[in-house]
Scaffold this motif. Sequence first.
Motif, PDB file in Angstrom:
ATOM      1  N   PRO A 135       0.715  -1.201  -0.019  1.00 12.10           N
ATOM      2  CA  PRO A 135      -0.003   0.003  -0.080  1.00 12.10           C
ATOM      3  C   PRO A 135       0.867   1.135  -0.084  1.00 12.10           C
ATOM      4  N   VAL A 136       2.132   1.227   0.610  1.00 13.38           N
ATOM      5  CA  VAL A 136       2.845   2.417   0.771  1.00 13.38           C
ATOM      6  C   VAL A 136       3.441   2.502  -0.835  1.00 13.38           C
ATOM      7  N   VAL A 137       3.968   1.610  -1.472  1.00  9.46           N
ATOM      8  CA  VAL A 137       4.151   1.706  -2.822  1.00  9.46           C
ATOM      9  C   VAL A 137       3.333   2.349  -3.769  1.00  9.46           C
ATOM     10  N   GLN A 146       7.817  -0.572 -12.485  1.00  2.91           N
ATOM     11  CA  GLN A 146       6.954  -0.605 -13.626  1.00  2.91           C
ATOM     12  C   GLN A 146       6.373   0.872 -13.673  1.00  2.91           C
ATOM     13  N   ASN A 147       6.394   1.521 -12.838  1.00  2.00           N
ATOM     14  CA  ASN A 147       5.841   3.034 -12.685  1.00  2.00           C
ATOM     15  C   ASN A 147       6.967   4.046 -12.755  1.00  2.00           C
ATOM     16  N   GLY A 148       8.009   3.633 -13.143  1.00  2.00           N
ATOM     17  CA  GLY A 148       9.218   4.570 -13.032  1.00  2.00           C
ATOM     18  C   GLY A 148       9.956   4.884 -11.914  1.00  2.00           C
ATOM     19  N   LEU A 149       9.648   4.420 -10.810  1.00  2.00           N
ATOM     20  CA  LEU A 149      10.494   4.770  -9.643  1.00  2.00           C
ATOM     21  C   LEU A 149      11.637   3.841  -9.315  1.00  2.00           C
ATOM     22  N   GLN A 150      12.645   4.352  -8.939  1.00  2.00           N
ATOM     23  CA  GLN A 150      13.787   3.794  -8.568  1.00  2.00           C
ATOM     24  C   GLN A 150      13.720   3.092  -7.187  1.00  2.00           C
ATOM     25  N   VAL A 151      14.113   1.962  -6.995  1.00  2.00           N
ATOM     26  CA  VAL A 151      13.723   1.110  -5.990  1.00  2.00           C
ATOM     27  C   VAL A 151      15.070   0.576  -5.386  1.00  2.00           C
ATOM     28  N   VAL A 152      15.301   0.903  -3.868  1.00  2.00           N
ATOM     29  CA  VAL A 152      16.366   0.327  -3.463  1.00  2.00           C
ATOM     30  C   VAL A 152      15.530  -0.503  -2.208  1.00  2.00           C
ATOM     31  N   MET A 153      16.196  -1.693  -2.068  1.00  2.00           N
ATOM     32  CA  MET A 153      15.651  -2.779  -1.077  1.00  2.00           C
ATOM     33  C   MET A 153      16.518  -3.236  -0.092  1.00  2.00           C
ATOM     34  N   ASN A 154      16.043  -3.455   1.206  1.00  2.00           N
ATOM     35  CA  ASN A 154      16.937  -4.172   1.969  1.00  2.00           C
ATOM     36  C   ASN A 154      18.339  -3.526   2.419  1.00  2.00           C
ATOM     37  N   ARG A 204       8.585  -4.442  -7.923  1.00  2.00           N
ATOM     38  CA  ARG A 204       8.094  -4.598  -9.351  1.00  2.00           C
ATOM     39  C   ARG A 204       7.321  -3.663  -9.755  1.00  2.00           C
ATOM     40  N   LEU A 205       6.273  -3.323  -8.766  1.00  2.00           N
ATOM     41  CA  LEU A 205       5.114  -2.242  -9.183  1.00  2.00           C
ATOM     42  C   LEU A 205       6.038  -0.899  -9.344  1.00  2.00           C
ATOM     43  N   ALA A 206       6.807  -0.687  -8.277  1.00  2.00           N
ATOM     44  CA  ALA A 206       7.350   0.696  -8.268  1.00  2.00           C
ATOM     45  C   ALA A 206       8.229   0.840  -9.446  1.00  2.00           C
ATOM     46  N   ALA A 229       6.183   9.912  -6.594  1.00  2.00           N
ATOM     47  CA  ALA A 229       7.508   9.983  -5.677  1.00  2.00           C
ATOM     48  C   ALA A 229       8.666   9.616  -6.798  1.00  2.00           C
ATOM     49  N   ARG A 230       9.941   9.842  -6.429  1.00  2.00           N
ATOM     50  CA  ARG A 230      11.030   9.484  -7.308  1.00  2.00           C
ATOM     51  C   ARG A 230      11.606   8.140  -7.221  1.00  2.00           C
ATOM     52  N   SER A 231      11.604   7.793  -5.986  1.00  2.00           N
ATOM     53  CA  SER A 231      11.957   6.606  -5.663  1.00  2.00           C
ATOM     54  C   SER A 231      11.620   5.827  -4.303  1.00  2.00           C
ATOM     55  N   ILE A 232      11.680   4.708  -4.182  1.00  2.00           N
ATOM     56  CA  ILE A 232      11.401   3.924  -2.937  1.00  2.00           C
ATOM     57  C   ILE A 232      12.671   3.292  -2.264  1.00  2.00           C
ATOM     58  N   TRP A 233      12.709   3.507  -0.798  1.00  2.00           N
ATOM     59  CA  TRP A 233      13.898   3.151  -0.371  1.00  2.00           C
ATOM     60  C   TRP A 233      13.402   1.992   0.721  1.00  2.00           C
ATOM     61  N   MET A 234      13.601   0.858   0.782  1.00  2.00           N
ATOM     62  CA  MET A 234      12.965  -0.157   1.787  1.00  2.00           C
ATOM     63  C   MET A 234      14.204  -0.207   2.896  1.00  2.00           C
ATOM     64  N   GLN A 235      13.995   0.081   3.826  1.00  2.00           N
ATOM     65  CA  GLN A 235      15.152  -0.179   4.904  1.00  2.00           C
ATOM     66  C   GLN A 235      15.387  -1.708   5.068  1.00  2.00           C
TER      67      GLN A 235
END
Length: 143
Positions: A88-90, A118-126, A114-116, A98-104
């Motif tokens: 839900p946050v994504v 696919q919508n053009g957001l840069q993703v950093v995870m873990n 994947r959803l982020a 938003a420009r990016s998602i950063w999962m702590q």
Amino acid sequence: MFQNPPDDERAKLLAEAKNVAVVGMSDNPDRTSYMIAEAMKQAGYRIFPVNPNLKGTVLGEKPYGSLTEIEEPIDIVNIFRRSEMVMPVVEDAVKIKARSIWMQEGVINEEAARLAEQNGLQVVMNRCIKVDHAILLGKKSGR
């Protein structure tokens, strides 16, 4: 399988970002979300605390119940939620462009990543944003 962006791309994201929404932020100074948000604020970022349970200001900033309440552009959505609560946050991050998602560190959700993307957001995870900031930017950037 998800792969984090290389060091230079994460460094560029951190160097260019100004506004960081901290989803799941606590007003308790002993909590990791508070400590990391405080360090990022001291590094020059504007922090937007996002947690519907926050009542007063946190680190001098007005809290928001959700990302969709924030009227300013958000560069990084820094997520301090359990992995199963990330989608839900994504979805909200996509809505607000938003420009990016950063999962702590410890937060992993491949489907949300994947959803982020696919919508053009840069993703950093873990990964810990504070640790990456210290390693990738250190003192050289003025941040």
